[in-house]
Design a protein around this motif. Structure first.
Motif, PDB file in Angstrom:
ATOM      1  N   PHE A  35       0.813  -1.217   0.000  1.00  0.00           N
ATOM      2  CA  PHE A  35       0.000   0.000   0.000  1.00  0.00           C
ATOM      3  C   PHE A  35       0.846   1.266   0.000  1.00  0.00           C
ATOM      4  N   MET A  96       2.281  -5.948   5.239  1.00  0.00           N
ATOM      5  CA  MET A  96       1.283  -5.032   4.702  1.00  0.00           C
ATOM      6  C   MET A  96       1.041  -3.875   5.671  1.00  0.00           C
ATOM      7  N   VAL A  97       0.936  -4.191   6.957  1.00  0.00           N
ATOM      8  CA  VAL A  97       0.747  -3.128   7.943  1.00  0.00           C
ATOM      9  C   VAL A  97       1.955  -2.190   7.934  1.00  0.00           C
ATOM     10  N   LEU A 100       1.601   0.143   5.181  1.00  0.00           N
ATOM     11  CA  LEU A 100       0.617   1.180   5.549  1.00  0.00           C
ATOM     12  C   LEU A 100       1.285   2.244   6.402  1.00  0.00           C
ATOM     13  N   VAL A 102       4.478   3.034   6.328  1.00  0.00           N
ATOM     14  CA  VAL A 102       5.350   3.815   5.448  1.00  0.00           C
ATOM     15  C   VAL A 102       4.528   4.845   4.687  1.00  0.00           C
ATOM     16  N   VAL A 224      -6.292   1.674  -4.160  1.00  0.00           N
ATOM     17  CA  VAL A 224      -7.396   0.741  -4.343  1.00  0.00           C
ATOM     18  C   VAL A 224      -7.507   0.329  -5.803  1.00  0.00           C
ATOM     19  N   PHE A 227      -4.597  -1.947  -7.056  1.00  0.00           N
ATOM     20  CA  PHE A 227      -4.793  -3.284  -6.521  1.00  0.00           C
ATOM     21  C   PHE A 227      -5.828  -4.003  -7.385  1.00  0.00           C
TER      22      PHE A 227
END
Lengths: 292, 328
Positions: A35, A96-97, A100, A102, A224, A227
């Protein structure tokens, strides 16, 4: 009208495609939804604004520096943060977190430095416009489409024809086996991040030029949509990600042009869901066998 | 660390009791409205994080659009109470049921797909919800939002803040109890078997699809319940409360707490709710520090605060070891 819509859709779609290719490469190698990609997409045009509009550099050097800086930022994120998390053998959702985190840092860092107001980016490409029948294609649109095609061709060659590309594809299939075959897995992954974030930087800068402005709120919708494009095209497939991006750009433009711009995002997402139900591996993705 | 965990595992009941006591005493000790407000929001997020943990921790699907389901619960409660004048017990229930129905609607066609696609489906669903909330003006008043949602009240008596705190505390404890029972039931064992290996599970007579749909419905119901309470508590909702950004905060709470660990969800939700409040004096750089801390926490404990700890397992190991010593 129809031709004009196609041109507009193609322009937006080409930029989505460019971001989606980088996203898809990372996703196929690590199964990680990065993300931070959306933040890189916004980061680069701000660097261009700083160098080109504020400090009076030429456009080309500003652009190159911005792309390079973003690429290095992406590689550094992998090298110093994600590699450590991978070495802990944690699930990918932890990475993934971290991405987020970053993106939070980058976006709010940009707001702290540049302020949250929209910054304008003067148009550097003044090559007039082309009339195709009743439709108009501006110089910007032409540049975006041509640049995207060239970059995606280069990326395809890298992924499918070079040693680096076959290393990437082998890691996507099986990390342990590729390490045993002498692939330096962590370095290849870092390079993948470098390429992915650089392509997001190119797309972001071109879109900022197209609209003549940049602001930090863009990044969520881009995350979004890229992805979605990557999944739609089939994860790990470079042509698939391009196709996915172009389809989403087109859909958006057509729904906005012929029906209502209020529902343009929604229609795109409904079609994606419907599409996934009937073709779960994406347009050009390979079918994964469900093995024990 | 090991001793600490063993001590915790041995006295799990007492630890839980102490935590419960702290939660009960909190509004009595800290009577400032601001602190009670933070406590209540913490518990709302705990509820959401628990529901998301069912999906992500036990079923193995990264729920990327959980704010969408949270929002359905909130809008259901808001519309029913402002337009039809329903009481809060009815709207909480309706919020949960409505969200579960939406969950089934989303789940039925898509849960046959592999986990990564379900993740994007939930993400897309969140965006669809937001578009509907923004554009169905006659129902949701669009981006102007729904103001004046009645506060929790029973027989005309409006609950003060501290009573609302206890209502959500009761909901959280009820939810933890129910989820705990579900996890240790046939359904829970089935869903964990499906997560580990769906082919092996189906060979053992577990129908992966049916179990997934049931679990998805349960998880979404609790998210809706949290949303319904939130709408009553906060009194005003608009589509900007239920964006993808909010979803990423929810999933961060769950992952940071530790997947597959209910206590982890509690800690994750509380820390990510309290953290921005503690950082408030930093003003402009607050969000940057927040992001940095998120990264640091993932670097230090990628599996989450309580991820990878299974108290039951530790207890079993301890009893095996002490049993072995006796035999010698």
């Amino acid at each position: 009208m129809l031709l004009q819509q196609i041109i507009n859709g193609l322009t937006i779609g080409a930029t989505y495609a460019l971001v989606a290719v980088g996203f898809s490469m990372v996703y196929s190698v690590l199964e990680l939804a990065n993300f931070a990609n959306g933040a890189f997409y916004v980061f680069a045009p701000y660097i261009v604004v700083l160098l080109y509009a504020s400090m009076g550099w030429g456009f080309i050097p500003a652009f190159l520096i911005a792309v390079l800086a973003t690429g290095i930022l992406g590689a550094m994120m992998d090298r110093f943060i994600l590699t450590t998390i991978r070495n802990h053998k944690a699930q990918t959702s932890s990475s993934m977190v971290a991405t987020l985190g970053v993106s939070t840092v980058i976006i709010n860092g940009l707001i702290a430095v540049f302020g949250s107001a929209t910054r304008s980016l003067p148009n550097a490409v003044n090559i007039g416009r082309i009339y195709i029948g009743s439709a108009i294609m501006t110089g910007n649109q032409l540049v975006i489409i041509v640049m995207s095609v060239i970059i995606m061709a280069v990326l395809s060659i890298i992924v499918y024809k070079t040693k680096l590309g076959s290393a990437m594809r082998s890691i996507a299939q099986n990390q342990v086996a590729s390490r045993m075959m002498g692939v330096n897995v962590n370095r290849i992954i870092t390079v993948t991040f470098l390429i992915g974030s650089a392509s997001a930087a190119i797309a972001g800068t071109m879109v900022a030029m197209y609209y003549g402005s940049v602001d930090t709120t863009l990044y969520t919708s881009v995350s979004v949509k890229t992805f979605a494009s990557a999944i739609l095209g089939g994860i790990g497939s470079v042509p698939g990600a391009m196709l996915g991006g172009v389809i989403i750009g087109m859909l958006e433009t057509f729904v906005a042009g012929y029906w209502t711009s209020a529902y343009k995002d929604m229609i795109a997402f409904i079609i994606i869901i419907a599409f996934l139900i009937f073709k779960p591996n994406g347009l050009l993705g390979h079918r994964k066998l469900n093995k024990v | 660390m090991k001793q600490f965990l063993q001590g915790w595992a041995k006295n799990e009941k007492w630890v839980n009791l102490v935590l419960f006591a702290i939660a009960v005493v909190y509004p009595l000790l800290f009577t400032r409205a601001y602190l009670i407000n933070i406590g209540t929001l913490c518990l709302v997020n705990v509820l959401v994080s628990l529901s998301l943990n069912v999906l992500t921790g036990y079923m193995g699907i990264t729920g990327l659009g959980w704010a969408g389901f949270f929002g359905i619960g909130a809008y259901t409660a808001a519309i029913l109470s402002t337009k039809l004048g329903w009481g809060f017990l009815a709207t909480l229930l309706a919020g949960a049921v409505m969200t579960a129905l939406c969950g089934i609607l989303v789940g039925l066609p898509t849960l046959k797909l592999s986990g990564r696609y379900v993740a994007i489906v939930t993400m897309a669903f969140c965006e669809i919800c937001r578009a509907l909330e923004t554009n169905l003006d006659w129902l949701t008043r669009g981006s102007r939002g729904i103001p004046g949602i009645p506060r929790l009240a029973l027989f005309g008596f409006r609950f003060p803040k501290w009573m609302q705190y206890y209502v959500i505390l009761a909901l959280v404890i009820l939810t933890m109890f129910i989820i705990n029972r579900i996890i240790n039931s046939r359904l829970g064992r089935g869903i964990m078997a499906v997560k580990d290996d769906d082919i092996a599970a189906s060979a053992m007579g577990v129908n992966p699809f049916r179990y997934k749909v049931m679990t998805f419905a349960i998880a979404t119901a609790f998210a809706g319940l949290a949303g319904a309470f939130y709408a009553h508590y906060i009194g005003f909702i608009d589509p900007s409360n239920f964006t993808f950004d909010q979803s990423t905060i929810f999933i961060s709470m769950t992952i940071m707490g530790g997947l597959g660990n209910l206590m982890g969800s509690v800690l994750g939700a509380i820390s990510l709710t309290v953290l921005p409040e503690i950082l408030r004096p930093l003003l402009d750089v607050r969000q940057i520090v927040y992001g940095v801390l998120l990264i640091v926490m993932m670097l230090v404990r990628p599996q989450g605060i309580l991820g990878g700890f299974n108290l039951k397992h530790i207890r079993q190991q301890m009893s095996v070891r002490s049993g072995g010593e006796k035999h010698e």
